[in-house]
Motif scaffolding. Structure first.
Motif, mmCIF file in Angstrom:
data_model
loop_
_atom_site.group_PDB
_atom_site.id
_atom_site.type_symbol
_atom_site.label_atom_id
_atom_site.label_comp_id
_atom_site.label_asym_id
_atom_site.label_seq_id
_atom_site.Cartn_x
_atom_site.Cartn_y
_atom_site.Cartn_z
ATOM 1 N N ASP A 1 -10.231 33.912 -66.397
ATOM 2 C CA ASP A 1 -10.484 34.882 -67.588
ATOM 3 C C ASP A 1 -9.116 35.679 -67.952
ATOM 4 O O ASP A 1 -8.834 35.987 -69.002
ATOM 5 C CB ASP A 1 -11.653 35.623 -67.449
ATOM 6 C CG ASP A 1 -11.703 36.740 -68.526
ATOM 7 O OD1 ASP A 1 -11.908 36.261 -69.778
ATOM 8 O OD2 ASP A 1 -12.452 38.095 -68.253
ATOM 9 N N TYR A 2 -8.430 36.112 -66.713
ATOM 10 C CA TYR A 2 -7.358 36.965 -66.893
ATOM 11 C C TYR A 2 -6.225 36.124 -67.730
ATOM 12 O O TYR A 2 -5.727 36.663 -68.780
ATOM 13 C CB TYR A 2 -6.674 37.451 -65.582
ATOM 14 C CG TYR A 2 -5.744 38.236 -65.509
ATOM 15 C CD1 TYR A 2 -5.606 39.564 -65.727
ATOM 16 C CD2 TYR A 2 -4.404 37.760 -65.296
ATOM 17 C CE1 TYR A 2 -4.504 40.502 -65.696
ATOM 18 C CE2 TYR A 2 -3.430 38.486 -65.121
ATOM 19 C CZ TYR A 2 -3.001 39.597 -65.321
ATOM 20 O OH TYR A 2 -2.188 40.341 -65.293
ATOM 21 N N HIS A 3 -5.921 34.927 -67.388
ATOM 22 C CA HIS A 3 -4.934 34.167 -67.848
ATOM 23 C C HIS A 3 -4.892 33.660 -69.147
ATOM 24 O O HIS A 3 -4.152 33.735 -70.079
ATOM 25 C CB HIS A 3 -4.347 33.160 -67.034
ATOM 26 C CG HIS A 3 -3.736 33.352 -65.856
ATOM 27 N ND1 HIS A 3 -2.811 33.884 -65.856
ATOM 28 C CD2 HIS A 3 -4.041 32.996 -64.287
ATOM 29 C CE1 HIS A 3 -2.184 34.411 -64.447
ATOM 30 N NE2 HIS A 3 -3.096 33.609 -63.629
ATOM 31 N N GLU A 4 -6.565 33.560 -69.428
ATOM 32 C CA GLU A 4 -6.941 33.021 -70.940
ATOM 33 C C GLU A 4 -6.619 34.146 -71.753
ATOM 34 O O GLU A 4 -6.191 33.645 -73.087
ATOM 35 C CB GLU A 4 -8.289 32.531 -70.761
ATOM 36 C CG GLU A 4 -8.484 31.170 -70.107
ATOM 37 C CD GLU A 4 -9.901 30.814 -69.909
ATOM 38 O OE1 GLU A 4 -10.793 31.521 -70.344
ATOM 39 O OE2 GLU A 4 -10.220 29.789 -69.289
ATOM 40 N N ARG A 5 -7.114 35.191 -71.499
ATOM 41 C CA ARG A 5 -6.929 36.566 -72.500
ATOM 42 C C ARG A 5 -5.445 36.771 -72.772
ATOM 43 O O ARG A 5 -4.941 37.063 -73.871
ATOM 44 C CB ARG A 5 -7.464 37.672 -71.758
ATOM 45 C CG ARG A 5 -8.921 37.568 -71.680
ATOM 46 C CD ARG A 5 -9.709 39.217 -71.555
ATOM 47 N NE ARG A 5 -10.962 39.034 -71.180
ATOM 48 C CZ ARG A 5 -11.876 40.169 -71.090
ATOM 49 N NH1 ARG A 5 -11.226 41.168 -71.533
ATOM 50 N NH2 ARG A 5 -13.043 39.988 -70.647
ATOM 51 N N ILE A 6 -4.569 36.562 -71.735
ATOM 52 C CA ILE A 6 -3.177 36.955 -71.888
ATOM 53 C C ILE A 6 -2.528 35.757 -72.650
ATOM 54 O O ILE A 6 -1.726 35.986 -73.506
ATOM 55 C CB ILE A 6 -2.370 37.050 -70.430
ATOM 56 C CG1 ILE A 6 -2.754 38.262 -69.798
ATOM 57 C CG2 ILE A 6 -0.974 37.176 -70.908
ATOM 58 C CD1 ILE A 6 -2.269 38.622 -68.508
ATOM 59 N N ASP A 7 -2.925 34.652 -72.516
ATOM 60 C CA ASP A 7 -2.497 33.310 -73.148
ATOM 61 C C ASP A 7 -3.067 33.644 -74.626
ATOM 62 O O ASP A 7 -2.039 33.216 -75.765
ATOM 63 C CB ASP A 7 -3.098 31.984 -72.680
ATOM 64 C CG ASP A 7 -2.161 31.797 -71.350
ATOM 65 O OD1 ASP A 7 -1.132 32.320 -71.025
ATOM 66 O OD2 ASP A 7 -2.927 30.820 -70.736
ATOM 67 N N ALA A 8 -4.292 33.986 -74.842
ATOM 68 C CA ALA A 8 -4.549 34.269 -76.213
ATOM 69 C C ALA A 8 -3.746 35.436 -77.001
ATOM 70 O O ALA A 8 -3.464 35.254 -78.250
ATOM 71 C CB ALA A 8 -6.022 34.687 -76.183
ATOM 72 N N LEU A 9 -3.458 36.433 -76.251
ATOM 73 C CA LEU A 9 -2.533 37.274 -76.856
ATOM 74 C C LEU A 9 -0.978 36.769 -77.472
ATOM 75 O O LEU A 9 -0.697 37.131 -78.315
ATOM 76 C CB LEU A 9 -2.550 38.709 -75.908
ATOM 77 C CG LEU A 9 -3.546 39.546 -75.630
ATOM 78 C CD1 LEU A 9 -3.551 40.304 -74.493
ATOM 79 C CD2 LEU A 9 -3.869 40.419 -76.790
ATOM 80 N N VAL A 10 -0.700 36.107 -76.490
ATOM 81 C CA VAL A 10 0.698 35.478 -77.024
ATOM 82 C C VAL A 10 0.690 34.487 -77.746
ATOM 83 O O VAL A 10 1.262 34.407 -78.662
ATOM 84 C CB VAL A 10 1.379 34.933 -75.462
ATOM 85 C CG1 VAL A 10 2.781 34.371 -75.910
ATOM 86 C CG2 VAL A 10 1.643 36.020 -74.330
#
Length: 364
Positions: free
Chosen positions: A195-204
Motif C-alpha cells: 500500500d505504501y509503494h502503491e500510494r507513492i507510485d500513484a502520486l508520481v
C-alpha cells in the motif's frame, strides 16, 4: 541496538547584513578539503544559500554529538573562509529583494520551473533523523505507530519564528512554508508495504510531483538507506538538542517495533485531527496546549511527560534515559529554540537574533 544518523541543513548568511548569500559551492569545496569533514558529508541543497551535512551511521548518542560538532565546526570554518556565516535556524529571519539562485542540478531546475515562488521562499532548514528498521514491512508498521507523535516532536523542535524581520506568530514557520508543497505533513496510515509503494507510485504517476523525493511527509521510509526518516524537526540551535531528538526518535522506533511484535494495536488518530494538531504545534510550540496522540487537547508538559513514559523502556535499553530525560526537562524549563529567538529579538532586536544563530551580530 538501532543505529541512527542525522542530517542538518544550515543557511549561509552575510555577517554584516544577515541576508542569505549564494556561496554554497565555495563553502562545500572548502569544507571538503579540510581535515574535519569528508566531501560527501557536506552536500548542496535546493538553494545556493543552503548546505546540508550528514553524519555517519552512529550506534550511541555520544557519536551523534561528536559528529555534529565536528561537521558544524567544519562548515562554520569553511563559511568564514568564504566571507559568510552559517545560521542554525529553521527559517531565514531576513530575506533580500532578489531571490537566491537555485543550485543548478536538473532536478532543482525542474522544481524551479514548476513552483517558482515556493522555490524562491524555500529558505528553510530542517533536521532529519534516520533510524534503522529491519525491513520495509516493519518500517511501515513503525510509521503507522509514530505518526501520532510527530506534532509533539514538531512543537519541541520549533526554531523558526521570524521571517522578513518580523515575528510570524508561529513557533515553526518552516512547517508552514513546507506545507505548501503538494505532498507534506503527517503521513497517512498504510495497510502495509505494498500500500505504501502503491500510494507513492500513484502520486508520481499523477504528474503533480516529479519523483519520489518530493514525497515530503514528515516521516517516510528512505529510498537510499534501510531506515525510517523523521523530517518534522527544525534544525536546532544547539547540538545537544539535536542529540536529544536522535535519542527520542530511536526510542520511538524501538518502542513501535516492540509493540508490533507484541501485537498491540496502534493508537488511532483521525487524519484531520493529526493535521490540525500539526498546525497547532507549528503555531504555538510548547507555549500552551498540544493535541495528544489520541487527538485530545492537553498541556504541553503533560504530553511531553506522556512521551517520556511511552519511550522510557527503550531509552533504558539504549542507555539514553538519563541524558534524554535531562534534556527534555531542560526544554520544558527554558523553552524551545523559537522562544530563545523571540527573547533575543526582545532584548536586542534582529542583531540579537542573528548573533544567537550565527555567533556574529550584524553591524548597523
Amino acid at each position: 541496538m538501532i543505529t541512527v544518523g542525522v542530517e542538518e541543513e544550515y543557511l549561509l548568511v552575510d555577517p554584516a547584513t544577515a541576508l542569505p548569500v549564494p556561496l554554497s559551492e565555495g563553502v562545500r569545496r572548502t569544507a571538503g578539503l579540510g581535515t574535519l569533514a569528508e566531501r560527501d558529508e557536506v552536500q548542496d541543497e535546493l538553494l545556493q544559500a543552503q548546505v546540508e551535512v550528514a553524519t555517519p551511521v552512529c550506534s550511541v548518542l555520544e557519536e551523534v554529538g561528536g559528529h555534529l560538532l565536528r561537521l558544524r565546526h567544519a562548515v562554520a570554518s569553511a563559511a568564514e573562509a568564504n566571507g559568510c556565516r552559517i545560521a542554525a535556524t529553521g527559517a531565514a529571519p531576513l530575506r533580500g529583494t532578489t531571490p537566491v539562485p537555485v543550485t543548478p542540478t536538473p532536478r532543482y531546475l525542474r522544481m524551479e520551473g514548476e513552483a517558482r515562488l515556493l522555490v524562491d521562499e524555500h529558505l528553510i532548514s530542517g533536521m532529519h533523523v534516520h533510524a534503522a528498521v529491519p525491513d520495509p514491512e516493519t518500517g511501515v508498521a513503525v510509521l503507522n505507530r509514530i505518526r501520532v507523535w510527530l506534532p509533539t516532536l514538531l512543537a519541541m523542535a520549533a526554531n523558526s519564528p521570524l521571517w522578513d524581520g518580523q515575528d510570524t506568530g508561529f513557533a515553526s514557520w518552516r512547517t508552514i512554508v513546507f506545507g505548501r508543497w503538494p505532498v507534506s505533513g503527517p503521513p497517512p496510515c498504510f495497510a502495509g508495504i505494498s500500500d505504501y509503494h502503491e500510494r507513492i507510485d500513484a502520486l508520481v504517476a499523477s504528474g503533480v510531483i516529479a519523483d519520489r523525493g518530493q514525497v515530503y511527509w514528515q516521516a517516510r521510509l528512505s529510498d537510499r538507506y534501510p531506515t525510517l526518516e523523521v523530517r518534522c524537526l527544525d534544525v536546532q540551535l544547539q547540538v545537544d538538542d539535536a542529540v536529544m531528538f536522535a535519542g527520542i526518535v530511536r526510542a520511538l522506533v524501538a518502542t513501535a517495533i516492540a509493540e508490533e511484535k507484541a501485537g498491540a494495536a496502534p493508537v488511532a488518530c483521525a487524519p484531520e485531527l493529526l493535521q490540525a494538531g500539526n498546525w497547532h504545534a507549528a503555531r504555538h510550540g510548547l507555549n500552551g496546549t498540544l493535541v495528544d496522540p489520541q487527538g485530545r487537547p492537553r498541556s504541553s508538559g503533560d504530553v511531553l511527560c506522556s512521551l517520556l513514559r511511552h519511550i522510557t523502556p527503550a531509552l533504558e535499553d539504549a542507555g539514553d534515559l538519563r541524558e534524554v530525560s535531562a534534556l527534555v526537562h531542560r526544554l520544558l524549563r527554558d523553552g524551545t529554540p523559537a522562544d530563545r529567538q523571540r527573547r533575543a529579538l526582545a532584548e536586542g532586536g534582529l542583531p540579537g537574533v542573528t548573533g544567537l544563530i550565527t555567533g556574529v551580530a550584524p553591524r548597523g
